[in-house]
Scaffold this active site. Structure first.
Site, short mmCIF file in Angstrom:
data_model
loop_
_atom_site.label_atom_id
_atom_site.label_comp_id
_atom_site.label_asym_id
_atom_site.label_seq_id
_atom_site.Cartn_x
_atom_site.Cartn_y
_atom_site.Cartn_z
N GLU A 26 0.07 21.56 -1.46
CA GLU A 26 -0.78 21.03 -0.38
C GLU A 26 -0.47 21.73 0.95
O GLU A 26 -0.38 21.10 2.01
CB GLU A 26 -0.61 19.51 -0.25
CG GLU A 26 -0.92 18.74 -1.51
CD GLU A 26 -2.39 18.75 -1.92
OE1 GLU A 26 -3.24 19.28 -1.16
OE2 GLU A 26 -2.68 18.25 -3.02
N ALA A 27 -0.33 23.05 0.87
CA ALA A 27 0.07 23.84 2.04
C ALA A 27 -0.92 23.74 3.19
O ALA A 27 -0.55 23.91 4.36
CB ALA A 27 0.24 25.30 1.63
N CYS B 83 -23.40 20.84 -12.25
CA CYS B 83 -24.10 21.76 -13.16
C CYS B 83 -23.19 22.44 -14.18
O CYS B 83 -23.68 23.14 -15.07
CB CYS B 83 -24.83 22.82 -12.35
SG CYS B 83 -23.72 24.01 -11.59
MG MG Z 1 -3.04 19.72 -6.10
#
Ligand code: MG
Ligand code: ADP
Length: 207
Positions: free
Chosen positions: A97-98, A156
């Site tokens: 989560e940089a 899709c």
């Molecule tokens: Mg992740």
């Protein structure tokens, strides 16, 4: 498939560090890929440290957890500088989560790599508006290896690069799961943004 460079050698002895970036939309498998690489480094008997932003407490305060429930023990940090102190003795540094860290993450990762560490950084490359997210573009520029992974468009079935926000909030950071975001391909993302009547990618818009 990404092949780890020299995963079996002693990094500390070679003093040769580098930066790898794993980026993509939500649900694209960034955390899975980060955990895969870190587990392989552990098998090679390398010392591994994993960090995540302290604000990301979606699944667990200390573990990094993927959407399919793989997990690895991590240390939450408030600011990237903490990593310089905590990663002293390790060979491999993982960051998940940089995108939630500030720009100083780029300098910290560079310093760690310069000290001979393998640095693997995973994060969202774009925010919910389709704009580059936080320190990710600069990290991609300074990294030796960049891997872009893709999710499946829930509309899709094509490959998805965008994180489409279903929830109404306009905060840049909204921690959420399947109920807040969808992985979408470009046309389906644009379609959704049109429905919301929001200009998606404007060069004039600020980050
Ligand atoms: Mg992740
Ligand atoms: P990321 O860290 O990129 O958000 P994770 O590694 O945590 O992704 O999770 C990837 C997993 O998410 C996939 O293996 C799959 O089980 C699940 N998943 C849920 N929705 C999707 C989607 N739309 N496309 C691909 N994978 C999805």
């Amino acid at each position: 498939m990404f092949i780890e460079p020299r995963v079996g050698t002693s990094l500390a002895a070679s003093r040769r560090g580098w930066i790898e970036v794993v980026c993509g939309s939500m649900f694209s498998g960034k955390t899975e890929e980060l955990i895969r690489r870190l587990n392989r480094a552990k098998i090679a008997r390398q010392q591994v440290e994993i960090f995540k932003p302290a604000l990301d407490t979606r699944y667990h305060a200390e573990d990094v957890v993927s959407h399919n429930a793989n997990s690895i023990r991590s240390t939450p940090v408030a600011v990237p500088q903490e990593m310089l102190l905590l990663a002293g003795g390790c060979d491999v540094v993982g960051v998940d989560e940089a995108q939630f860290f500030d720009e100083s993450l780029v300098e910290v990762c560079t310093q760690l790599a310069n000290r001979g560490k393998r640095v693997i950084v995973a994060g969202l490359d774009m925010d919910y508006m389709g704009k580059p997210f936080g320190p990710m573009p600069a990290l991609m520029a300074v990294a030796e290896f960049v891997t872009k992974v893709h999710a499946v468009c829930v509309c899709c079935g094509e490959i998805a690069s965008y994180s489409y926000r279903i929830a109404a909030s306009e905060d840049k950071i909204l921690l959420g799961e399947t109920d807040s975001y969808e992985a979408r391909c470009r046309p389906c993302f644009l379609e959704g943004m049109k429905e919301k009547a929001v200009e998606p990618i404007s060069s004039a818009a600020k980050h």
